[in-house]
Write a protein that holds these residues in place. Structure first.
Motif, mmCIF file in Angstrom:
data_model
loop_
_atom_site.group_PDB
_atom_site.id
_atom_site.type_symbol
_atom_site.label_atom_id
_atom_site.label_comp_id
_atom_site.label_asym_id
_atom_site.label_seq_id
_atom_site.Cartn_x
_atom_site.Cartn_y
_atom_site.Cartn_z
ATOM 1 N N ARG A 120 -5.837 9.005 58.547
ATOM 2 C CA ARG A 120 -5.080 9.982 57.768
ATOM 3 C C ARG A 120 -5.741 10.320 56.434
ATOM 4 N NH1 ARG A 120 -2.743 7.006 61.068
ATOM 5 N NH2 ARG A 120 -1.055 7.767 62.393
ATOM 6 N N ARG A 121 -6.597 9.433 55.964
ATOM 7 C CA ARG A 121 -7.301 9.673 54.704
ATOM 8 C C ARG A 121 -8.332 10.792 54.877
ATOM 9 N NH1 ARG A 121 -11.800 10.120 52.569
ATOM 10 N NH2 ARG A 121 -12.651 9.946 54.672
ATOM 11 N N HIS A 122 -8.438 11.656 53.899
ATOM 12 C CA HIS A 122 -9.510 12.655 53.891
ATOM 13 C C HIS A 122 -9.766 13.074 52.453
ATOM 14 C CE1 HIS A 122 -6.066 15.320 53.468
ATOM 15 N NE2 HIS A 122 -6.888 16.325 53.194
ATOM 16 N N PRO A 132 2.176 14.492 37.509
ATOM 17 C CA PRO A 132 1.510 13.248 37.111
ATOM 18 C C PRO A 132 1.556 12.205 38.207
ATOM 19 C CG PRO A 132 3.632 13.455 36.021
ATOM 20 C CD PRO A 132 3.385 14.767 36.696
ATOM 21 N N VAL A 133 0.501 11.417 38.276
ATOM 22 C CA VAL A 133 0.434 10.329 39.247
ATOM 23 C C VAL A 133 1.450 9.259 38.874
ATOM 24 C CG1 VAL A 133 -1.041 8.429 40.023
ATOM 25 C CG2 VAL A 133 -1.957 10.746 39.888
ATOM 26 N N ASP A 134 2.081 8.671 39.874
ATOM 27 C CA ASP A 134 3.068 7.621 39.641
ATOM 28 C C ASP A 134 2.487 6.538 38.739
ATOM 29 O OD1 ASP A 134 4.573 5.023 40.315
ATOM 30 O OD2 ASP A 134 5.806 6.555 41.258
ATOM 31 N N ALA A 135 3.299 6.027 37.824
ATOM 32 C CA ALA A 135 2.816 5.099 36.801
ATOM 33 C C ALA A 135 2.260 3.801 37.373
ATOM 34 C CB ALA A 135 3.947 4.783 35.822
ATOM 35 N N VAL A 136 2.704 3.392 38.563
ATOM 36 C CA VAL A 136 2.223 2.127 39.129
ATOM 37 C C VAL A 136 0.891 2.288 39.851
ATOM 38 C CG1 VAL A 136 4.595 1.329 39.419
ATOM 39 C CG2 VAL A 136 3.418 2.388 41.351
ATOM 40 N N THR A 262 -5.943 2.708 49.833
ATOM 41 C CA THR A 262 -4.783 2.346 49.007
ATOM 42 C C THR A 262 -4.154 3.596 48.410
ATOM 43 O OG1 THR A 262 -5.750 0.186 48.483
ATOM 44 C CG2 THR A 262 -4.014 0.981 47.032
ATOM 45 N N ALA A 263 -4.986 4.530 47.961
ATOM 46 C CA ALA A 263 -4.467 5.793 47.432
ATOM 47 C C ALA A 263 -3.686 6.538 48.502
ATOM 48 C CB ALA A 263 -5.616 6.653 46.913
ATOM 49 N N ALA A 264 -4.228 6.599 49.713
ATOM 50 C CA ALA A 264 -3.513 7.267 50.804
ATOM 51 C C ALA A 264 -2.187 6.577 51.088
ATOM 52 C CB ALA A 264 -4.393 7.289 52.055
ATOM 53 N N ASP A 265 -2.173 5.248 51.011
ATOM 54 C CA ASP A 265 -0.939 4.492 51.224
ATOM 55 C C ASP A 265 0.098 4.804 50.145
ATOM 56 O OD1 ASP A 265 0.557 2.348 52.639
ATOM 57 O OD2 ASP A 265 0.327 1.283 50.737
ATOM 58 N N LEU A 266 -0.390 5.153 48.952
ATOM 59 C CA LEU A 266 0.502 5.527 47.852
ATOM 60 C C LEU A 266 0.893 7.002 47.884
ATOM 61 C CD1 LEU A 266 -1.297 3.584 44.965
ATOM 62 C CD2 LEU A 266 0.934 3.038 45.952
ATOM 63 N N GLY A 267 0.431 7.723 48.898
ATOM 64 C CA GLY A 267 0.746 9.140 49.005
ATOM 65 C C GLY A 267 -0.132 10.033 48.152
ATOM 66 N N LEU A 268 -1.282 9.520 47.722
ATOM 67 C CA LEU A 268 -2.168 10.272 46.831
ATOM 68 C C LEU A 268 -3.317 10.898 47.599
ATOM 69 C CD1 LEU A 268 -2.424 7.716 43.883
ATOM 70 C CD2 LEU A 268 -1.099 9.843 43.914
ATOM 71 N N ALA A 269 -3.696 12.082 47.180
ATOM 72 C CA ALA A 269 -4.925 12.714 47.644
ATOM 73 C C ALA A 269 -6.050 12.312 46.695
ATOM 74 C CB ALA A 269 -4.769 14.228 47.662
#
Length: 322
Positions: A120-122, A132-136, A262-269
């Motif tokens: 799923r990562r790309h 803004p990116v989530d603080a955690v 890990t970023a993908a797991d956090l919902g981040l692109a």
């Protein structure tokens, strides 16, 4: 009476499945500079010198990073899908990594979550939302890098962001002024979306715009009149390792892939910018800007963006050594 036990090893079908995970790792220009070998009692990750970018990556550093990222996916696949995790040691020459079975154990919940994200990562080559990116997230991403022996320093403050953005822009301009560089870039910018290598039109993203904060590499995408990237304060970080040699590049590649999953797991692109580390002068200035002893390896941007087109991969049979 002594009972002999057969040492654990990976069956051929488990090896092939894990290679399927490995090839989904990112690589510079989607060059996929890796091969894989089943040795009977272990596995090897090999650098395919024929696919190293002679102009963009003359010393093979980024190719070795790509192999390291593929090796991280391979390790996850062996632990989760095959149920037999791997120990590893760095290799030499074209053999960048050797792996052999560790004692069997169930995969951890985090290994399962990261393995789920491999397909799923790309890389995002499009705009990011002005959110803004989530603080955690920064702490989680920095810990992911540390878990694989790397470091991830976030760029804090407007002035620091300006410095990093200027270094990327300066390096990109230097590179584009080199005819050999642009010829190599065009060779890997394919005109067909079905190509199994390089960057096709769908994955290229829109052409870079001068108003964008961070200069993207131009893969020949369609132009647009105004920047579509609405984010004014992007979350930007610099990734590096604890050394500067060929072995460290492989380790940094594993750290990079752990961060990306890990970023993908956090919902981040995530977007990647390597121009500043491809030019020695800007790479040194970037090292000074982050205050690290060892040279940085890549600049990353994190944020929220819709899923864009994935780059394709070569068939698994093409990357397995007989």
């Amino acid at each position: 009476m002594t009972t002999l036990t057969t040492p654990a090893t990976w069956r051929p079908e488990a090896f092939t499945a894990a290679v399927g995970d490995a090839v989904l790792a990112p690589s510079i220009h989607n060059s996929q500079p890796w091969r894989f070998r089943h040795t009977g009692d272990g596995l090897e990750v090999l650098l395919d010198e024929r696919r190293r970018l002679a102009v963009c990556d003359p010393d093979g550093r980024m190719a070795r990073m790509s192999c390291g990222a593929a090796a991280y996916n391979l390790r996850l696949g062996l632990a989760v899908a095959a149920g037999l995790p791997a120990r590893f040691q760095l290799g030499s020459g074209s053999t960048v990594l050797r792996l052999w079975p560790a004692p069997p154990r169930p995969a951890t919940p985090m290994e399962r979550r990261l393995h789920w994200q491999i397909a799923r990562r790309h890389t995002n080559r499009g705009p990011f939302a002005d959110r803004p990116v989530d603080a955690v997230a920064p702490a989680r991403l920095a810990e992911a890098a540390r878990s694989e022996g790397g470091w991830l320093d976030f760029v804090l403050g407007d002035q620091a962001l300006v410095v990093v953005a200027e270094l990327i822009g300066c390096a990109d301009a230097r590179l584009r002024a080199d005819r050999a560089y642009t010829a190599e870039l065009h060779a890997w910018t394919t005109g067909a979306n079905h190509s199994v290598e390089g960057i096709g039109p769908y994955a290229a993203g829109a052409a870079p715009h001068p108003a964008e904060i961070l200069t993207r590499r131009d893969f020949g995408g369609l132009g647009h009149e105004a920047t579509r990237d609405l984010s004014c304060r992007p979350a930007v970080a610099v990734l590096g390792g604890l050394g500067d040699g060929p072995d460290e590049a492989v380790r940094v590649g594993m750290a990079l892939q752990c961060v990306l999953l890990t970023a993908a797991d956090l919902g981040l692109a995530t977007a990647m910018y390597s121009q500043a580390v491809e030019v020695p002068e800007t790479r040194e200035r970037l090292r000074q800007a982050v205050g690290r002893i060892h040279e940085p390896q890549i600049v990353l941007r994190f944020g929220y963006a819709p899923t864009t087109c994935y780059t394709n991969r070569r068939p698994i049979a093409d990357v397995i050594e007989a």
